[in-house]
Design an enzyme around this catalytic site. Sequence first.
Site, PDB file in Angstrom:
ATOM      1  N   THR A 184       0.835  -1.210   0.000  1.00  0.00           N
ATOM      2  CA  THR A 184       0.000   0.000   0.000  1.00  0.00           C
ATOM      3  C   THR A 184       0.868   1.257   0.000  1.00  0.00           C
ATOM      4  OG1 THR A 184      -1.550  -1.270   1.326  1.00  0.00           O
ATOM      5  CG2 THR A 184      -1.960   1.091   1.144  1.00  0.00           C
ATOM      6  N   HIS A 211       1.888   1.976  -3.370  1.00  0.00           N
ATOM      7  CA  HIS A 211       0.816   2.630  -4.139  1.00  0.00           C
ATOM      8  C   HIS A 211       0.801   4.130  -3.848  1.00  0.00           C
ATOM      9  CE1 HIS A 211      -0.877  -0.856  -5.968  1.00  0.00           C
ATOM     10  NE2 HIS A 211      -1.189  -1.437  -4.821  1.00  0.00           N
TER      11      HIS A 211
END
Length: 346
Positions: free
Chosen positions: A44, A47
Site C-alpha cells: 500500500t 501505491h
Amino acid sequence: MSTPKINAAFYRGNRQFVVEQIEAAPPAAGQARLRIAYCGICGTDMHVFHGNMDARVGTNRTIGHEMSATVESVGEGVSQDLVGQNVVVRPLDPCGNCPACKAGHSHICHNQKFLGLDTDGAMQELWNVPAHTLHKLPDGLRLDHAALIEPVAVACHDVRMSGLKAGEDVVVIGGGPIGILVAMVARDAGGNVVISEVNPNRLAIAQKLGFDTVNPAEVDLKEEINARTGTKGADVVFEVSGTQPGVDAMTAVAATRARIVMVAIHAKKPEIDMFQFFWRELQLIGARVYEPEDYEKAIAIIASGGVDAETIITDVAPLSDIQAAFEALDSSPTAMKSLIKVGADA
Ligand SMILES: [Zn+2]
Ligand SMILES: [Zn+2]
C-alpha cells in the site's frame, strides 16, 4: 509534556519523500506516544509512492504502519504501566457506530480510519496513536522481526477465515510478500502448501523457505495439483495474485467444497468461473485486514519462529534513506520486505 524535535518523513507527491525536523506533539488524552524502532514498507505504501492514492492521503503525509516501537509516554487516561513496553500498533481506528461496528466487525468499519494513510503514520521518530490500537510484545522479540507482525496478522486473518484444518491441501496463488506469509501461516497451521508463482526470483525465495512451488507459465497448474492430490484438488485456495490468470486458477484447482479466500485487491473486476461454484459447491470468502486475535496469533508465530523473518526481511535502510529505499523496491528483483530503521538504536 515535552515537545522534542524529531525527524519525520513526508510523502510530498510525485514519488518524493522529504525528511524534515518537526516538533513532536504531546500525546492527547487516550493516546500513547511511541518511539518507533522499525517500519516496513507495505504494498500500500508503494501505491502511495506511485501517486495512486493522492486523493486519499494528500501530498503532505507521514505514512507507515508495519512498525515496532517502545512506548515513550502516555496521555491522560492511559495506564502509566505501558511506558517502556515494546509494542506494535493495529492501525485501525473504527467509528464504533456504523452497522459493521455494531455487528462486532469493527475491523471493516464503514468509516474506518487506517492509521498511516488516513492519519500520519510511523515513518517518524515519535508517533502518537490511540492506546486501544496497541499490542504488547513478549520479552526478547526483536523489534526488526516485530515489524513483520502487521503483514503476518493479515495472513493470520486470511488463514483463520479459510477454516484451514491440519492435513488439508492448500494452494497459494501469488508468491509476493503477502502470499509468502499466507503460505507460512498456513504451513504453521498444518496445511500441505503449494505456492503458484511466475516470477523466478520469488520462486527462489519460496523454495529457500522450503515450499513446494509451481510455475504456471511452465506447467499446467490444474494438472499439477490434481497429480499431487490424487485428482482431488486443493481444499483451500488463497488468491493473492490480483490477476485474471490467478482468478482462473483459483476455481480450476479447487476441490469439492473447497474454500477460496480472496486476499488480493482486484482493481479491475475479474471474470470468475461461476459454474465451478455450482458444480463443486465451492465457497468464496472475503478477508480484509485483521482482528485483535489475528494480531495475537501473529505475535505468537513470530516469537516462536514459525515465520522465517531473517529470509523475509531482505533490506534495512535508515529513515534518511527512505527515498532510495522506495526507489529500490521498484527496481530490485530480489527484494521481499524492506524495513526503514526509524530509531537511532533498537
Ligand atoms: Zn501493510
Ligand atoms: Zn464503524
